[in-house]
Write an enzyme that holds these catalytic residues in place. Structure first.
Site, mmCIF file in Angstrom:
data_model
loop_
_atom_site.group_PDB
_atom_site.id
_atom_site.type_symbol
_atom_site.label_atom_id
_atom_site.label_comp_id
_atom_site.label_asym_id
_atom_site.label_seq_id
_atom_site.Cartn_x
_atom_site.Cartn_y
_atom_site.Cartn_z
ATOM 1 N N SER A 80 0.861 -1.187 0.000
ATOM 2 C CA SER A 80 0.000 0.000 0.000
ATOM 3 C C SER A 80 0.890 1.228 0.000
ATOM 4 C CB SER A 80 -0.897 0.006 1.244
ATOM 5 O OG SER A 80 -1.542 1.256 1.416
ATOM 6 N N TYR A 118 -1.636 -1.178 10.450
ATOM 7 C CA TYR A 118 -1.788 -1.351 9.003
ATOM 8 C C TYR A 118 -0.578 -0.803 8.250
ATOM 9 C CZ TYR A 118 -3.676 -1.031 4.284
ATOM 10 O OH TYR A 118 -3.871 -1.162 2.940
#
Length: 261
Positions: A139, A152
């Site tokens: 990401s 995350y």
């Protein structure tokens, strides 16, 4: 043995789109996710439309022995993985102390541990054959610390650096490794995380565009890809140091996920 592309998190979103585009290229597939129903719904038209083999493997990747179970199932079905796409993953956001510890634990099991374990399980055979490829979905959050996305962003930083290290190790041994680092994509990710405010920059792209750019980058053995000009600029033009300042600045951007911020 039948050569296949193994796609985790294949029940929706990017995983389902990888399945569609790879089937269109004539690839046989093995789909892995927690829910068999959506994968069966996806598999049937792919078999009919593209005349490819599509196997469905139901497996929760948060379980400690998930990768071993998947590898055993592949062997039992006579499947040999030529392309591994570690796409399964989810996120959490909010104040760290308010996020259930088990939820963050499961997130790391899926995003980090299962990715590592499946790569361990399947890459040695690729190296023996002298060909193969791995795509790990990271990401843009992996390029810097992100307040209120602590676990995350840290997990995706692992995926990015893990992938680039393997790319360097294997680039002259016939195995390609690619880290996909998308920004916000219009998928069920935001339903799972619980708020569309998690799309921090507010600009969404489509799974179709992300997967097409990913497969093109994989063909070129690019090491990593950040689809979208604004995402690429955000990932590469912002400073990395001083680290404490950047961590503090990230909070100004990500605090919108807090209802009280």
């Amino acid at each position: 043995m039948t050569e296949i592309a193994l796609i985790t998190g294949a029940s929706s979103g990017l995983g389902a789109e990888f399945a569609r585009q790879l089937a269109a290229r004539g690839r046989n597939l093995a789909l892995v996710a927690r829910s068999a129903g959506p994968m069966n719904d996806l598999a049937a038209p792919l078999r009919e439309r593209h005349d490819v083999r599509v196997e469905v493997i139901k497996q929760d990747l948060a379980e400690p022995d998930a990768a071993a179970r998947v590898a055993e199932e592949l062997a039992a079905r006579g499947l040999e993985t030529e392309l591994l796409i570690n796409n399964a993953g989810f996120g959490t956001c909010g104040r760290f102390e308010e996020i259930p510890a088990q939820r963050d634990h499961d997130q790391l099991m899926v995003n980090v541990v299962a990715t590592t374990d499946l790569t361990h399980a399947l890459v040695p055979a690729m190296l023996r054959r002298g060909r193969g490829a791995v795509v790990n979905v990271a990401s843009t959050a992996g390029f810097q610390p992100a307040a209120y996305f602590a676990v995350y962003s840290a997990g995706k930083a692992f995926v990015l650096n893990f992938s680039l290290a393997l790319w360097s190790e294997y680039r002259d041994r016939g195995v390609k490794v690619l880290a996909l680092c998308p920004g916000p994509v219009e998928t069920p990710f935001f339903d799972v995380i619980g708020t569309r405010k998690a799309a921090v920059n507010g600009r969404m792209t489509t799974p179709e565009r992300v997967v097409a750019k990913t497969l093109k980058a994989l063909d070129r053995n690019r090491g990593y890809v950040v689809p979208g000009m604004s995402n690429f600029a955000g990932a590469h033009l912002q400073p990395r140091r001083p680290r404490r300042l950047m961590a503090r600045m990230s909070r100004l951007v990500t605090r919108k996920v807090l209802s009280t911020a």
